[in-house]
Write a protein that holds these residues in place. Sequence first.
Motif, PDB file in Angstrom:
ATOM      1  N   LEU A  30       2.606   4.710   8.098  1.00  0.00           N
ATOM      2  CA  LEU A  30       1.875   5.810   7.463  1.00  0.00           C
ATOM      3  C   LEU A  30       0.410   5.453   7.207  1.00  0.00           C
ATOM      4  CD1 LEU A  30       4.679   6.812   4.955  1.00  0.00           C
ATOM      5  CD2 LEU A  30       3.848   8.190   6.879  1.00  0.00           C
ATOM      6  N   ASP A  31      -0.064   4.396   7.880  1.00  0.00           N
ATOM      7  CA  ASP A  31      -1.436   3.890   7.722  1.00  0.00           C
ATOM      8  C   ASP A  31      -1.714   3.363   6.330  1.00  0.00           C
ATOM      9  OD1 ASP A  31      -2.123   4.367  10.380  1.00  0.00           O
ATOM     10  OD2 ASP A  31      -2.671   6.453   9.945  1.00  0.00           O
ATOM     11  N   GLY A  32      -0.668   2.920   5.645  1.00  0.00           N
ATOM     12  CA  GLY A  32      -0.847   2.288   4.348  1.00  0.00           C
ATOM     13  C   GLY A  32      -1.359   0.875   4.522  1.00  0.00           C
ATOM     14  N   THR A  33      -1.750   0.271   3.428  1.00  0.00           N
ATOM     15  CA  THR A  33      -2.289  -1.084   3.478  1.00  0.00           C
ATOM     16  C   THR A  33      -1.782  -1.899   2.303  1.00  0.00           C
ATOM     17  OG1 THR A  33      -4.317  -2.366   3.744  1.00  0.00           O
ATOM     18  CG2 THR A  33      -4.412  -0.537   2.197  1.00  0.00           C
ATOM     19  N   THR A  34      -1.741  -3.184   2.476  1.00  0.00           N
ATOM     20  CA  THR A  34      -1.346  -4.105   1.417  1.00  0.00           C
ATOM     21  C   THR A  34      -2.532  -4.345   0.504  1.00  0.00           C
ATOM     22  OG1 THR A  34       0.166  -5.175   2.975  1.00  0.00           O
ATOM     23  CG2 THR A  34      -0.373  -6.395   0.979  1.00  0.00           C
ATOM     24  N   LEU A  35      -2.331  -4.231  -0.802  1.00  0.00           N
ATOM     25  CA  LEU A  35      -3.416  -4.426  -1.757  1.00  0.00           C
ATOM     26  C   LEU A  35      -3.481  -5.847  -2.300  1.00  0.00           C
ATOM     27  CD1 LEU A  35      -3.227  -1.113  -3.826  1.00  0.00           C
ATOM     28  CD2 LEU A  35      -4.793  -1.705  -1.967  1.00  0.00           C
ATOM     29  N   ARG A  36      -2.453  -6.621  -2.051  1.00  0.00           N
ATOM     30  CA  ARG A  36      -2.400  -7.991  -2.557  1.00  0.00           C
ATOM     31  C   ARG A  36      -2.033  -8.907  -1.407  1.00  0.00           C
ATOM     32  NH1 ARG A  36       1.885  -9.705  -7.144  1.00  0.00           N
ATOM     33  NH2 ARG A  36       3.225  -9.378  -5.366  1.00  0.00           N
ATOM     34  N   PRO A  37      -2.703 -10.046  -1.254  1.00  0.00           N
ATOM     35  CA  PRO A  37      -2.444 -10.929  -0.109  1.00  0.00           C
ATOM     36  C   PRO A  37      -0.974 -11.323   0.052  1.00  0.00           C
ATOM     37  CG  PRO A  37      -4.393 -11.669  -1.263  1.00  0.00           C
ATOM     38  CD  PRO A  37      -3.784 -10.565  -2.105  1.00  0.00           C
ATOM     39  N   THR A  38      -0.247 -11.425  -1.031  1.00  0.00           N
ATOM     40  CA  THR A  38       1.166 -11.810  -0.937  1.00  0.00           C
ATOM     41  C   THR A  38       2.091 -10.604  -0.848  1.00  0.00           C
ATOM     42  OG1 THR A  38       1.268 -11.926  -3.346  1.00  0.00           O
ATOM     43  CG2 THR A  38       0.829 -13.991  -2.172  1.00  0.00           C
ATOM     44  N   GLY A  39       1.533  -9.404  -0.737  1.00  0.00           N
ATOM     45  CA  GLY A  39       2.344  -8.196  -0.621  1.00  0.00           C
ATOM     46  C   GLY A  39       2.818  -7.708  -1.968  1.00  0.00           C
ATOM     47  N   GLY A  40       3.717  -6.765  -1.944  1.00  0.00           N
ATOM     48  CA  GLY A  40       4.312  -6.253  -3.172  1.00  0.00           C
ATOM     49  C   GLY A  40       3.648  -5.001  -3.729  1.00  0.00           C
ATOM     50  N   ILE A  41       2.383  -4.802  -3.448  1.00  0.00           N
ATOM     51  CA  ILE A  41       1.661  -3.619  -3.916  1.00  0.00           C
ATOM     52  C   ILE A  41       0.913  -3.040  -2.721  1.00  0.00           C
ATOM     53  CG2 ILE A  41      -0.027  -2.686  -5.536  1.00  0.00           C
ATOM     54  CD1 ILE A  41       0.514  -5.139  -7.299  1.00  0.00           C
ATOM     55  N   TYR A  42       1.085  -1.732  -2.507  1.00  0.00           N
ATOM     56  CA  TYR A  42       0.548  -1.095  -1.310  1.00  0.00           C
ATOM     57  C   TYR A  42      -0.182   0.193  -1.680  1.00  0.00           C
ATOM     58  CZ  TYR A  42       4.019  -4.304   0.400  1.00  0.00           C
ATOM     59  OH  TYR A  42       4.738  -5.437   0.623  1.00  0.00           O
ATOM     60  N   TRP A  43      -1.066   0.627  -0.792  1.00  0.00           N
ATOM     61  CA  TRP A  43      -1.746   1.909  -0.949  1.00  0.00           C
ATOM     62  C   TRP A  43      -1.416   2.769   0.259  1.00  0.00           C
ATOM     63  CZ3 TRP A  43      -5.395   4.321   2.184  1.00  0.00           C
ATOM     64  CH2 TRP A  43      -5.923   5.500   1.660  1.00  0.00           C
ATOM     65  N   ILE A  44      -1.127   4.034   0.010  1.00  0.00           N
ATOM     66  CA  ILE A  44      -0.823   4.987   1.083  1.00  0.00           C
ATOM     67  C   ILE A  44      -1.843   6.117   1.006  1.00  0.00           C
ATOM     68  CG2 ILE A  44       0.875   6.618   1.996  1.00  0.00           C
ATOM     69  CD1 ILE A  44       3.039   4.846   0.853  1.00  0.00           C
ATOM     70  N   PRO A  45      -2.436   6.482   2.165  1.00  0.00           N
ATOM     71  CA  PRO A  45      -3.395   7.590   2.164  1.00  0.00           C
ATOM     72  C   PRO A  45      -2.695   8.919   1.865  1.00  0.00           C
ATOM     73  CG  PRO A  45      -2.937   6.909   4.413  1.00  0.00           C
ATOM     74  CD  PRO A  45      -2.232   5.937   3.510  1.00  0.00           C
ATOM     75  N   PRO A  46      -3.448   9.922   1.427  1.00  0.00           N
ATOM     76  CA  PRO A  46      -2.829  11.192   1.027  1.00  0.00           C
ATOM     77  C   PRO A  46      -2.025  11.861   2.140  1.00  0.00           C
ATOM     78  CG  PRO A  46      -5.234  11.379   1.071  1.00  0.00           C
ATOM     79  CD  PRO A  46      -4.888   9.935   1.269  1.00  0.00           C
ATOM     80  N   GLU A  47      -2.441  11.687   3.408  1.00  0.00           N
ATOM     81  CA  GLU A  47      -1.720  12.313   4.517  1.00  0.00           C
ATOM     82  C   GLU A  47      -0.283  11.817   4.634  1.00  0.00           C
ATOM     83  OE1 GLU A  47      -4.659   9.991   5.669  1.00  0.00           O
ATOM     84  OE2 GLU A  47      -5.453  11.560   4.387  1.00  0.00           O
ATOM     85  N   GLY A  48      -0.019  10.609   4.182  1.00  0.00           N
ATOM     86  CA  GLY A  48       1.313  10.027   4.325  1.00  0.00           C
ATOM     87  C   GLY A  48       2.175  10.115   3.089  1.00  0.00           C
ATOM     88  N   LEU A  49       1.627  10.636   1.996  1.00  0.00           N
ATOM     89  CA  LEU A  49       2.362  10.608   0.731  1.00  0.00           C
ATOM     90  C   LEU A  49       3.650  11.422   0.737  1.00  0.00           C
ATOM     91  CD1 LEU A  49      -0.286  10.616  -2.116  1.00  0.00           C
ATOM     92  CD2 LEU A  49       1.359   8.850  -1.507  1.00  0.00           C
ATOM     93  N   GLU A  50       3.613  12.628   1.260  1.00  0.00           N
ATOM     94  CA  GLU A  50       4.820  13.465   1.229  1.00  0.00           C
ATOM     95  C   GLU A  50       5.925  12.821   2.063  1.00  0.00           C
ATOM     96  OE1 GLU A  50       7.528  16.091   0.047  1.00  0.00           O
ATOM     97  OE2 GLU A  50       5.554  15.744  -0.829  1.00  0.00           O
ATOM     98  N   THR A  51       5.581  12.307   3.233  1.00  0.00           N
ATOM     99  CA  THR A  51       6.584  11.627   4.059  1.00  0.00           C
ATOM    100  C   THR A  51       7.117  10.405   3.330  1.00  0.00           C
ATOM    101  OG1 THR A  51       5.555  12.407   6.091  1.00  0.00           O
ATOM    102  CG2 THR A  51       6.998  10.487   6.281  1.00  0.00           C
ATOM    103  N   PHE A  52       6.225   9.623   2.709  1.00  0.00           N
ATOM    104  CA  PHE A  52       6.693   8.437   1.995  1.00  0.00           C
ATOM    105  C   PHE A  52       7.607   8.825   0.834  1.00  0.00           C
ATOM    106  CE2 PHE A  52       6.567   5.089  -1.166  1.00  0.00           C
ATOM    107  CZ  PHE A  52       7.037   4.041  -0.398  1.00  0.00           C
ATOM    108  N   ARG A  53       7.275   9.873   0.122  1.00  0.00           N
ATOM    109  CA  ARG A  53       8.138  10.320  -0.988  1.00  0.00           C
ATOM    110  C   ARG A  53       9.551  10.644  -0.474  1.00  0.00           C
ATOM    111  NH1 ARG A  53       4.586  10.934  -5.238  1.00  0.00           N
ATOM    112  NH2 ARG A  53       2.685  12.065  -4.912  1.00  0.00           N
TER     113      ARG A  53
END
Length: 190
Positions: free
Chosen positions: A140-163
């Motif tokens: 969904l073109d999201g990205t990792t916000l922390r080098p070790t993973g665990g926290i991610y950001w998802i752009p608005p276009e992918g939010l409904e699908t991710f939900r």
Amino acid sequence: MIENQAPVKGAVVYYTARRTDLDKLRAGWAPLGYLNLLPDKRKGIQLLRDALMAEFPSNGNQRLVRKMAGSNALAVVIENKGQVTNRYSVIQSAKLEKDGTITSDPPVSRAAITSRYDGMAKTLPGGVMGSLLIKAIHKLDGTTLRPTGGIYWIPPEGLETFRLLAEAAEEAGGSTVYVMATQFDDKTAE
């Protein structure tokens, strides 16, 4: 200090992944076009190891599952640690035959081990479920916000699908997915 700037819109997501029913997850992810991320039914020696560990929990003793030489067989052993040497007592062995059946010694435990094996073949361990969520986030073109993973950001276009993916994961097992919408602040508004 490491400073990151959250994009203006989208959401920060994180999760607690637990054992998940594979068939239920397939049913939830299929309409969204995400079946290609899911593994086939689990099988093999690693699944037999998981089944033995579940059937013979530690209960305060040091129980280990060890591969037997040159075969698809495993032994459940109790380790007794000594001052100079450790002692091991085999309490159960099980072998995955070429036809997929399980034999065991003593044979009295075969039905219970087979039942665990068959049941666990229909589920995904929490670690695998977590990996699937990460793959979905990246798709969904999201990205990792922390080098070790665990926290991610998802752009608005992918939010409904991710939900929808997250809801299916939660309904298929004990996983919990957290979604926190990102907002403007004084620094990003400039």
